[in-house]
Design a protein around this motif. Structure first.
Motif, PDB file in Angstrom:
ATOM      1  N   ASP A   1     -43.106  16.354   6.985  1.00 42.77           N
ATOM      2  CA  ASP A   1     -42.414  15.311   7.744  1.00 42.77           C
ATOM      3  C   ASP A   1     -43.280  14.075   7.943  1.00 42.77           C
ATOM      4  OD1 ASP A   1     -44.129  16.886   9.322  1.00 42.77           O
ATOM      5  OD2 ASP A   1     -43.124  16.259  11.176  1.00 42.77           O
ATOM      6  N   LYS A   2     -44.577  14.164   7.597  1.00 45.19           N
ATOM      7  CA  LYS A   2     -45.503  13.064   7.836  1.00 45.19           C
ATOM      8  C   LYS A   2     -46.107  12.471   6.566  1.00 45.19           C
ATOM      9  CE  LYS A   2     -47.112  14.377  12.475  1.00 45.19           C
ATOM     10  NZ  LYS A   2     -46.127  15.442  12.706  1.00 45.19           N
ATOM     11  N   VAL A   3     -46.023  13.184   5.445  1.00 44.12           N
ATOM     12  CA  VAL A   3     -46.761  12.786   4.242  1.00 44.12           C
ATOM     13  C   VAL A   3     -45.872  12.847   3.010  1.00 44.12           C
ATOM     14  CG1 VAL A   3     -48.723  13.307   2.741  1.00 44.12           C
ATOM     15  CG2 VAL A   3     -48.924  13.645   5.198  1.00 44.12           C
ATOM     16  N   LYS A   4     -46.047  11.845   2.135  1.00 45.71           N
ATOM     17  CA  LYS A   4     -45.441  11.850   0.803  1.00 45.71           C
ATOM     18  C   LYS A   4     -46.540  11.535  -0.204  1.00 45.71           C
ATOM     19  CE  LYS A   4     -41.953  11.689  -2.231  1.00 45.71           C
ATOM     20  NZ  LYS A   4     -42.750  11.697  -3.463  1.00 45.71           N
ATOM     21  N   VAL A   5     -46.698  12.409  -1.210  1.00 43.20           N
ATOM     22  CA  VAL A   5     -47.740  12.223  -2.220  1.00 43.20           C
ATOM     23  C   VAL A   5     -47.102  11.797  -3.534  1.00 43.20           C
ATOM     24  CG1 VAL A   5     -49.589  13.333  -3.527  1.00 43.20           C
ATOM     25  CG2 VAL A   5     -49.240  13.930  -1.114  1.00 43.20           C
ATOM     26  N   ASN A   6     -47.627  10.721  -4.116  1.00 38.64           N
ATOM     27  CA  ASN A   6     -47.152  10.228  -5.408  1.00 38.64           C
ATOM     28  C   ASN A   6     -48.296  10.228  -6.413  1.00 38.64           C
ATOM     29  OD1 ASN A   6     -44.369   9.406  -4.607  1.00 38.64           O
ATOM     30  ND2 ASN A   6     -45.501   8.002  -3.264  1.00 38.64           N
ATOM     31  N   LEU A   7     -47.947  10.214  -7.685  1.00 36.37           N
ATOM     32  CA  LEU A   7     -48.940  10.232  -8.750  1.00 36.37           C
ATOM     33  C   LEU A   7     -48.712   9.055  -9.696  1.00 36.37           C
ATOM     34  CD1 LEU A   7     -51.249  11.713 -10.290  1.00 36.37           C
ATOM     35  CD2 LEU A   7     -49.461  12.976 -11.509  1.00 36.37           C
ATOM     36  N   ALA A   8     -49.764   8.277  -9.918  1.00 35.24           N
ATOM     37  CA  ALA A   8     -49.729   7.183 -10.902  1.00 35.24           C
ATOM     38  C   ALA A   8     -50.610   7.582 -12.075  1.00 35.24           C
ATOM     39  CB  ALA A   8     -50.229   5.889 -10.273  1.00 35.24           C
ATOM     40  N   LYS A   9     -50.007   7.716 -13.245  1.00 36.61           N
ATOM     41  CA  LYS A   9     -50.772   8.182 -14.413  1.00 36.61           C
ATOM     42  C   LYS A   9     -50.399   7.381 -15.649  1.00 36.61           C
ATOM     43  CE  LYS A   9     -52.232  12.447 -16.697  1.00 36.61           C
ATOM     44  NZ  LYS A   9     -52.125  13.929 -16.686  1.00 36.61           N
ATOM     45  N   ASP A  10     -51.415   6.754 -16.260  1.00 37.93           N
ATOM     46  CA  ASP A  10     -51.256   6.037 -17.532  1.00 37.93           C
ATOM     47  C   ASP A  10     -50.135   5.000 -17.477  1.00 37.93           C
ATOM     48  OD1 ASP A  10     -53.241   7.712 -18.405  1.00 37.93           O
ATOM     49  OD2 ASP A  10     -51.899   9.069 -19.488  1.00 37.93           O
ATOM     50  N   LEU A  11     -50.146   4.192 -16.429  1.00 38.47           N
ATOM     51  CA  LEU A  11     -49.084   3.207 -16.253  1.00 38.47           C
ATOM     52  C   LEU A  11     -49.489   1.843 -16.809  1.00 38.47           C
ATOM     53  CD1 LEU A  11     -47.986   3.885 -12.563  1.00 38.47           C
ATOM     54  CD2 LEU A  11     -46.803   4.602 -14.640  1.00 38.47           C
ATOM     55  N   PRO A  12     -48.518   1.038 -17.250  1.00 38.22           N
ATOM     56  CA  PRO A  12     -48.809  -0.380 -17.499  1.00 38.22           C
ATOM     57  C   PRO A  12     -49.348  -1.026 -16.229  1.00 38.22           C
ATOM     58  CG  PRO A  12     -46.657   0.219 -18.375  1.00 38.22           C
ATOM     59  CD  PRO A  12     -47.130   1.397 -17.559  1.00 38.22           C
ATOM     60  N   PHE A  13     -50.162  -2.057 -16.394  1.00 45.18           N
ATOM     61  CA  PHE A  13     -50.891  -2.616 -15.261  1.00 45.18           C
ATOM     62  C   PHE A  13     -49.964  -3.091 -14.137  1.00 45.18           C
ATOM     63  CE2 PHE A  13     -53.444  -6.205 -13.397  1.00 45.18           C
ATOM     64  CZ  PHE A  13     -54.351  -5.382 -12.749  1.00 45.18           C
ATOM     65  N   LYS A  14     -48.878  -3.761 -14.481  1.00 45.04           N
ATOM     66  CA  LYS A  14     -47.963  -4.272 -13.454  1.00 45.04           C
ATOM     67  C   LYS A  14     -47.350  -3.127 -12.648  1.00 45.04           C
ATOM     68  CE  LYS A  14     -43.925  -7.267 -12.816  1.00 45.04           C
ATOM     69  NZ  LYS A  14     -42.897  -8.105 -13.506  1.00 45.04           N
ATOM     70  N   ASP A  15     -46.929  -2.070 -13.315  1.00 37.11           N
ATOM     71  CA  ASP A  15     -46.350  -0.920 -12.613  1.00 37.11           C
ATOM     72  C   ASP A  15     -47.384  -0.235 -11.732  1.00 37.11           C
ATOM     73  OD1 ASP A  15     -44.000  -1.462 -13.949  1.00 37.11           O
ATOM     74  OD2 ASP A  15     -44.353   0.013 -15.525  1.00 37.11           O
ATOM     75  N   PHE A  16     -48.610  -0.179 -12.232  1.00 35.10           N
ATOM     76  CA  PHE A  16     -49.706   0.413 -11.464  1.00 35.10           C
ATOM     77  C   PHE A  16     -49.933  -0.355 -10.159  1.00 35.10           C
ATOM     78  CE2 PHE A  16     -54.366  -0.140 -10.784  1.00 35.10           C
ATOM     79  CZ  PHE A  16     -54.654   1.122 -10.276  1.00 35.10           C
ATOM     80  N   LEU A  17     -49.977  -1.685 -10.235  1.00 32.98           N
ATOM     81  CA  LEU A  17     -50.174  -2.496  -9.032  1.00 32.98           C
ATOM     82  C   LEU A  17     -49.036  -2.309  -8.040  1.00 32.98           C
ATOM     83  CD1 LEU A  17     -51.551  -5.932 -10.304  1.00 32.98           C
ATOM     84  CD2 LEU A  17     -52.804  -4.088  -9.184  1.00 32.98           C
ATOM     85  N   ASN A  18     -47.820  -2.217  -8.531  1.00 32.72           N
ATOM     86  CA  ASN A  18     -46.669  -2.027  -7.638  1.00 32.72           C
ATOM     87  C   ASN A  18     -46.738  -0.683  -6.917  1.00 32.72           C
ATOM     88  OD1 ASN A  18     -45.454  -4.528  -8.120  1.00 32.72           O
ATOM     89  ND2 ASN A  18     -44.342  -3.773  -9.911  1.00 32.72           N
ATOM     90  N   MET A  19     -47.217   0.342  -7.608  1.00 36.98           N
ATOM     91  CA  MET A  19     -47.361   1.643  -6.948  1.00 36.98           C
ATOM     92  C   MET A  19     -48.454   1.589  -5.878  1.00 36.98           C
ATOM     93  SD  MET A  19     -46.643   4.830  -9.505  1.00 36.98           S
ATOM     94  CE  MET A  19     -46.398   5.887  -8.069  1.00 36.98           C
ATOM     95  N   LEU A  20     -49.536   0.879  -6.170  1.00 38.61           N
ATOM     96  CA  LEU A  20     -50.586   0.703  -5.159  1.00 38.61           C
ATOM     97  C   LEU A  20     -50.031  -0.004  -3.925  1.00 38.61           C
ATOM     98  CD1 LEU A  20     -53.741  -0.447  -7.183  1.00 38.61           C
ATOM     99  CD2 LEU A  20     -53.320   1.805  -6.216  1.00 38.61           C
ATOM    100  N   ALA A  21     -49.252  -1.057  -4.174  1.00 38.72           N
ATOM    101  CA  ALA A  21     -48.709  -1.857  -3.068  1.00 38.72           C
ATOM    102  C   ALA A  21     -47.781  -1.037  -2.180  1.00 38.72           C
ATOM    103  CB  ALA A  21     -47.972  -3.076  -3.620  1.00 38.72           C
TER     104      ALA A  21
END
Length: 372
Positions: free
Chosen positions: A243-263
């Motif tokens: 109820d408090k945490v959501k974990v996501n994984l960013a792997k081998d992404l294009p740079f723009k998509d990677f930045l959006n996931m960080l944001a």
């Protein structure tokens, strides 16, 4: 000044290329676009697998040589800046050195001196290869990785290159430590560059009422960087606190998509074995996120010992249960997450803004060239 960057890691040389162009310099870059990041490059050079790929790569290299001459500065991303064995790299280095004004090395990623220091375990308390005098599980899965780097062929090539270059730039303290005495005034610490003008807008904090944790991976490096361990810890926390945490994984992404996931994240999990925040961590810091990464005393000393130490410090010496409990404590303290994120952004602004880092590269080039 006319400048050529050869090779790139995680947008490092690309960011410097754009910044130096803004300053009025003529700058070109040779790279493979950083693989999956798909970054722009002036001379695209990539080795494809197989015999045909090898011949095509050599053909492209020979065709490239006439186009990359007459530069005041040539900056190589690493000792292994081409996807070739050391003897062949030496041939192309000598050709490039002969037809340009000066040559410099970016100390980034694995090379003979860094890996030998990890193996000797005298400078470093831990590394991705050893914790104290014991090999890490990650090393035991791929022992050829370390032994390849510290082979005789790589030693001979690294010694030759460091004798022949005019200077070097260390982008992290751990890359400076093994060669500082060897290179002396030829090497400067610059830190890594972040172009803040390219960063996306931050969405609302704590989306869906949860602390969003992002784990970042690159294929083939999950074990060596310790990111698989961090992802496992995060997933355990998610199961215990759904109820408090959501974990996501960013792997081998294009740079723009990677930045959006960080944001869109609140906490970024970087590397377990690092001493300093590298590119993923620094982009997270620049976006005002809490970053779990190497934040050892050597890092803070290198940036002048700022009064705030907002990074979530990671070390394999801490143990998984300790890291897990500290993360859980942070997750339930959202005010601290916001506060640490703001302080992290200030550190990145003060030490990693691409204008500042490009200025350090320029200053070191100019100092060395004056003495030639």
């Amino acid at each position: 000044m006319k400048i050529l960057f050869i090779g790139d890691y995680s947008n490092l040389h690309t960011t410097l290329t754009h910044e130096l162009r803004k300053m009025g310099h003529h700058v070109d870059i040779v790279s493979d676009g950083c693989g999956h990041m798909n970054l722009p490059t002036d001379f695209f050079l990539k080795r494809e697998p197989g015999i045909k790929g090898s011949f095509k790569y050599l053909y492209d290299l020979f065709n490239l040589l006439p186009a990359i001459k007459g530069y005041d500065v040539v900056q190589f991303i690493n000792t292994n800046f081409f996807s070739l064995k050391p003897g062949k790299i030496k041939y192309f280095f000598d050709r490039i050195k002969d037809q340009n004004g000066s040559t410099f090395l970016t100390l980034a990623g694995n090379d003979y001196y860094f890996c030998k220091a990890c193996y000797d375990a005298k400078i470093f308390r831990y590394s991705e290869f050893k914790i104290g005098n014991e090999f890490t599980p990650a090393h035991n899965l791929q022992p050829e990785h370390l032994y390849g780097w510290i082979s005789k062929a790589n030693r001979v090539w690294a010694e030759y290159l460091l004798q022949k270059i005019d200077g070097a730039h260390a982008v992290l303290p751990e890359y400076l430590m093994p060669v500082k005495e060897l290179l002396g005034e030829k090497v400067a610490f610059t830190n890594l560059p972040i172009d803040f003008s390219t960063l996306p807008e931050n969405p609302e904090r704590f989306v869906d009422g949860k602390v969003n944790i992002l784990s970042c991976m690159r294929s083939g490096y999950e074990d060596m960087k310790g990111v698989k361990t961090l992802y496992k810890i995060a997933k355990e926390i998610e199961e215990e606190m759904p109820d408090k945490v959501k974990v996501n994984l960013a792997k081998d992404l294009p740079f723009k998509d990677f930045l959006n996931m960080l944001a869109g994240s609140d906490i970024i999990l970087d590397q377990l074995y690092a001493y300093s925040p590298a590119m993923t961590a620094l982009y997270g810091m620049s976006l005002g996120k809490v970053v779990a990464t190497g934040a050892q005393p050597e890092y803070y000393e290198a940036i002048g010992n700022p009064p705030e130490r907002p990074l979530f410090s990671l070390s394999p010496l801490d143990g998984e249960e300790n890291i897990k409990q500290r993360l859980k404590n942070l997750i339930i303290d959202r005010d601290r997450i916001i506060s640490f994120g703001k302080q992290s952004k200030e550190i990145a602004l003060n030490h990693n803004d691409s204008k500042i880092v490009a200025g350090k590269f320029l200053s070191h080039w100019e100092d060395i060239l004056k003495k030639k």
